[in-house]
Scaffold this motif. Structure first.
Motif, PDB file in Angstrom:
ATOM      1  N   HIS A  54     -85.651  14.388 -38.806  1.00  0.00           N
ATOM      2  CA  HIS A  54     -86.789  14.064 -39.662  1.00  0.00           C
ATOM      3  C   HIS A  54     -87.157  15.262 -40.529  1.00  0.00           C
ATOM      4  O   HIS A  54     -87.387  15.129 -41.739  1.00  0.00           O
ATOM      5  CB  HIS A  54     -88.004  13.661 -38.814  1.00  0.00           C
ATOM      6  CG  HIS A  54     -87.793  12.455 -37.979  1.00  0.00           C
ATOM      7  ND1 HIS A  54     -88.546  12.183 -36.846  1.00  0.00           N
ATOM      8  CD2 HIS A  54     -86.920  11.413 -38.101  1.00  0.00           C
ATOM      9  CE1 HIS A  54     -88.153  11.041 -36.324  1.00  0.00           C
ATOM     10  NE2 HIS A  54     -87.168  10.561 -37.054  1.00  0.00           N
ATOM     11  N   VAL A  55     -87.223  16.426 -39.903  1.00  0.00           N
ATOM     12  CA  VAL A  55     -87.555  17.644 -40.637  1.00  0.00           C
ATOM     13  C   VAL A  55     -86.501  17.919 -41.709  1.00  0.00           C
ATOM     14  O   VAL A  55     -86.823  18.273 -42.847  1.00  0.00           O
ATOM     15  CB  VAL A  55     -87.679  18.844 -39.680  1.00  0.00           C
ATOM     16  CG1 VAL A  55     -87.897  20.146 -40.462  1.00  0.00           C
ATOM     17  CG2 VAL A  55     -88.825  18.625 -38.698  1.00  0.00           C
ATOM     18  N   GLY A  56     -85.236  17.720 -41.359  1.00  0.00           N
ATOM     19  CA  GLY A  56     -84.166  17.926 -42.325  1.00  0.00           C
ATOM     20  C   GLY A  56     -84.291  16.999 -43.523  1.00  0.00           C
ATOM     21  O   GLY A  56     -84.083  17.419 -44.676  1.00  0.00           O
ATOM     22  N   TRP A  57     -84.626  15.729 -43.253  1.00  0.00           N
ATOM     23  CA  TRP A  57     -84.790  14.782 -44.358  1.00  0.00           C
ATOM     24  C   TRP A  57     -85.947  15.198 -45.261  1.00  0.00           C
ATOM     25  O   TRP A  57     -85.827  15.157 -46.491  1.00  0.00           O
ATOM     26  CB  TRP A  57     -85.019  13.377 -43.811  1.00  0.00           C
ATOM     27  CG  TRP A  57     -85.139  12.326 -44.886  1.00  0.00           C
ATOM     28  CD1 TRP A  57     -84.122  11.662 -45.503  1.00  0.00           C
ATOM     29  CD2 TRP A  57     -86.355  11.840 -45.487  1.00  0.00           C
ATOM     30  NE1 TRP A  57     -84.619  10.791 -46.439  1.00  0.00           N
ATOM     31  CE2 TRP A  57     -85.989  10.873 -46.451  1.00  0.00           C
ATOM     32  CE3 TRP A  57     -87.704  12.127 -45.295  1.00  0.00           C
ATOM     33  CZ2 TRP A  57     -86.924  10.199 -47.220  1.00  0.00           C
ATOM     34  CZ3 TRP A  57     -88.642  11.442 -46.069  1.00  0.00           C
ATOM     35  CH2 TRP A  57     -88.271  10.497 -47.013  1.00  0.00           C
ATOM     36  N   LEU A  58     -87.069  15.601 -44.650  1.00  0.00           N
ATOM     37  CA  LEU A  58     -88.233  16.010 -45.427  1.00  0.00           C
ATOM     38  C   LEU A  58     -87.922  17.234 -46.284  1.00  0.00           C
ATOM     39  O   LEU A  58     -88.284  17.295 -47.473  1.00  0.00           O
ATOM     40  CB  LEU A  58     -89.413  16.301 -44.497  1.00  0.00           C
ATOM     41  CG  LEU A  58     -90.051  15.083 -43.825  1.00  0.00           C
ATOM     42  CD1 LEU A  58     -90.959  15.522 -42.679  1.00  0.00           C
ATOM     43  CD2 LEU A  58     -90.832  14.261 -44.842  1.00  0.00           C
ATOM     44  N   GLU A  59     -87.250  18.198 -45.697  1.00  0.00           N
ATOM     45  CA  GLU A  59     -86.890  19.394 -46.476  1.00  0.00           C
ATOM     46  C   GLU A  59     -85.923  19.038 -47.591  1.00  0.00           C
ATOM     47  O   GLU A  59     -85.969  19.638 -48.669  1.00  0.00           O
ATOM     48  CB  GLU A  59     -86.308  20.445 -45.539  1.00  0.00           C
ATOM     49  CG  GLU A  59     -87.358  21.035 -44.598  1.00  0.00           C
ATOM     50  CD  GLU A  59     -86.792  22.023 -43.606  1.00  0.00           C
ATOM     51  OE1 GLU A  59     -87.577  22.823 -43.040  1.00  0.00           O
ATOM     52  OE2 GLU A  59     -85.552  22.012 -43.380  1.00  0.00           O
ATOM     53  N   GLY A  60     -85.073  18.041 -47.357  1.00  0.00           N
ATOM     54  CA  GLY A  60     -84.197  17.559 -48.417  1.00  0.00           C
ATOM     55  C   GLY A  60     -84.952  16.904 -49.559  1.00  0.00           C
ATOM     56  O   GLY A  60     -84.445  16.834 -50.692  1.00  0.00           O
ATOM     57  N   GLN A  61     -86.157  16.427 -49.269  1.00  0.00           N
ATOM     58  CA  GLN A  61     -87.029  15.853 -50.303  1.00  0.00           C
ATOM     59  C   GLN A  61     -87.886  16.922 -50.977  1.00  0.00           C
ATOM     60  O   GLN A  61     -88.739  16.605 -51.799  1.00  0.00           O
ATOM     61  CB  GLN A  61     -87.941  14.793 -49.687  1.00  0.00           C
ATOM     62  CG  GLN A  61     -87.212  13.628 -49.049  1.00  0.00           C
ATOM     63  CD  GLN A  61     -86.421  12.827 -50.049  1.00  0.00           C
ATOM     64  OE1 GLN A  61     -86.910  12.488 -51.131  1.00  0.00           O
ATOM     65  NE2 GLN A  61     -85.172  12.524 -49.724  1.00  0.00           N
ATOM     66  N   GLY A  62     -87.667  18.185 -50.613  1.00  0.00           N
ATOM     67  CA  GLY A  62     -88.414  19.281 -51.223  1.00  0.00           C
ATOM     68  C   GLY A  62     -89.696  19.637 -50.516  1.00  0.00           C
ATOM     69  O   GLY A  62     -90.511  20.408 -51.057  1.00  0.00           O
ATOM     70  N   ALA A  63     -89.903  19.115 -49.301  1.00  0.00           N
ATOM     71  CA  ALA A  63     -91.153  19.359 -48.585  1.00  0.00           C
ATOM     72  C   ALA A  63     -91.122  20.701 -47.861  1.00  0.00           C
ATOM     73  O   ALA A  63     -90.082  21.140 -47.361  1.00  0.00           O
ATOM     74  CB  ALA A  63     -91.412  18.246 -47.580  1.00  0.00           C
ATOM     75  N   THR A  64     -92.304  21.325 -47.806  1.00  0.00           N
ATOM     76  CA  THR A  64     -92.533  22.456 -46.922  1.00  0.00           C
ATOM     77  C   THR A  64     -93.113  21.911 -45.631  1.00  0.00           C
ATOM     78  O   THR A  64     -94.128  21.208 -45.654  1.00  0.00           O
ATOM     79  CB  THR A  64     -93.520  23.457 -47.547  1.00  0.00           C
ATOM     80  OG1 THR A  64     -92.970  23.954 -48.767  1.00  0.00           O
ATOM     81  CG2 THR A  64     -93.796  24.618 -46.606  1.00  0.00           C
ATOM     82  N   VAL A  65     -92.463  22.210 -44.504  1.00  0.00           N
ATOM     83  CA  VAL A  65     -92.868  21.640 -43.222  1.00  0.00           C
ATOM     84  C   VAL A  65     -93.382  22.753 -42.322  1.00  0.00           C
ATOM     85  O   VAL A  65     -92.730  23.784 -42.150  1.00  0.00           O
ATOM     86  CB  VAL A  65     -91.695  20.906 -42.538  1.00  0.00           C
ATOM     87  CG1 VAL A  65     -92.150  20.261 -41.235  1.00  0.00           C
ATOM     88  CG2 VAL A  65     -91.106  19.846 -43.473  1.00  0.00           C
ATOM     89  N   ARG A  66     -94.566  22.561 -41.753  1.00  0.00           N
ATOM     90  CA  ARG A  66     -95.169  23.529 -40.855  1.00  0.00           C
ATOM     91  C   ARG A  66     -95.638  22.811 -39.587  1.00  0.00           C
ATOM     92  O   ARG A  66     -96.220  21.728 -39.659  1.00  0.00           O
ATOM     93  CB  ARG A  66     -96.377  24.217 -41.503  1.00  0.00           C
ATOM     94  CG  ARG A  66     -96.039  25.034 -42.749  1.00  0.00           C
ATOM     95  CD  ARG A  66     -95.427  26.375 -42.367  1.00  0.00           C
ATOM     96  NE  ARG A  66     -95.206  27.197 -43.555  1.00  0.00           N
ATOM     97  CZ  ARG A  66     -94.082  27.221 -44.263  1.00  0.00           C
ATOM     98  NH1 ARG A  66     -93.064  26.436 -43.911  1.00  0.00           N
ATOM     99  NH2 ARG A  66     -93.955  28.002 -45.308  1.00  0.00           N
TER     100      ARG A  66
END
Length: 317
Positions: A54-66
């Motif tokens: 999930h985190v990988g997909w979000l980062e692939g969408q340009g998201a910063t995840v914390r």
């Protein structure tokens, strides 16, 4: 009228989810990426227990995840589920995602249909106000119920649980400001006021322990935010300035089922003039998984769920 916004690159659009809510979160993210206004903002996500993919997909969408820790201390905190960290993190968004001028929060059970509404949130926030939507609309069912015994409704009970009977008597009759979508400037005093009000509510002495099985605990950060906006001048905190946007800026589908306009492919208000909804919020019991029979302005019906993917499928025919 759409609001002209010269730049949105300094705006953080923040959402949050755990693994169980990723399906809804991914729909929200896809709605943001499909919208020309929303995709100009910096996507920021609080990880409340997402899987690595999930985190990988979000980062692939340009998201910063914390992944937030607990931002406030309160009794029984170690026994609370991880998702509750989103509640204690909301008054501290500038700390979790530093470097932005404005923070625009959207719950993961909401999605953006018409992102031009987001510019109205941001414009109000730039003026030093909390941009938020009251749970008020001519279509919402709760305005048409008989008054409850003694006139006490959910808001009275929420304020009483957080701050006591005297506060509930003062503040309980105000409309609920829904904290599922809001915007605030990074330097606004609201953050500190909100954090202090939430900390007081979480640490208030009670006969029973705090538990997320209780609605009053699940919405305690919303109650705290309401308290700083509607506080009278004798209260421990001073009233924080706010601007109230219309219901279509954060449409609560659990309070009124929208209509569907086949001509435009939009979910719209159920009453004329059937304005397209800006943010579709799937809040309410069973709303996220239910199939609705939606009326259309021309007298027809359409059967669909109200998620982003389902509505996109209806539009595609």
């Amino acid at each position: 009228m759409p609001l002209e916004e010269p730049s949105l690159s300094d705006v953080a659009l923040v959402c949050a989810a755990d693994g169980g809510y990723f399906g809804l979160l991914s729909g929200l993210v896809r709605s943001l990426k499909a919208d020309p206004t929303a995709r100009r903002m910096a996507l920021s996500v609080l990880d409340l227990g997402l899987d690595p993919e999930h985190v990988g997909w979000l980062e692939g969408q340009g998201a910063t995840v914390r992944a937030p820790d607990w931002d406030l201390d309160f009794p029984g905190r170690d026994g609370f589920p991880r998702w509750f960290r989103a509640m204690t993190a909301r008054p501290f968004l500038p700390r979790h995602f530093p470097g932005h001028a404005v923070y625009l929060w959207i719950d993961s059970d909401a999605w953006v249909q018409d992102g031009t509404v987001l510019a109205h949130y941001v414009a109000a926030a730039r003026q030093g106000k909390l941009a938020i939507v009251p749970e008020l609309d001519r279509a919402y069912f709760n305005h048409y119920r008989r008054p409850k015994l003694l006139g006490w409704d959910q808001n009275h009970k929420a304020v009483a649980f957080a701050y006591g009977l005297a506060a509930a008597n003062r503040l309980g009759r105000y409309p609920i400001l829904n904290s599922g979508v809001f915007a605030l400037a990074a330097e606004a005093p609201h953050w500190a006021l909100w954090a202090e009000a939430l900390e007081r509510a979480l640490n208030r002495r009670r006969l029973s322990r705090l538990s997320t099985d209780r609605l009053m605990v699940k919405i305690i950060e919303q109650t705290a935010l309401n308290s700083i906006v509607f506080a009278d001048w004798k209260a421990p905190v001073k009233r924080a300035p706010a601007t109230f946007l219309p219901a279509w800026a954060n449409w609560l589908c659990g309070k009124a089922t929208p209509m569907f306009n086949p001509a435009s492919g939009h979910l719209v208000e159920p009453h004329a003039p059937h304005r397209p909804l800006g943010v579709v919020h799937l809040a309410g019991a069973g709303v996220q998984k239910r199939t609705f029979r939606l009326s259309t302005p021309d007298g027809g019906t359409v059967e669909t769920m109200l998620t982003f993917d389902a509505v996109e499928a209806v539009k595609a025919g």
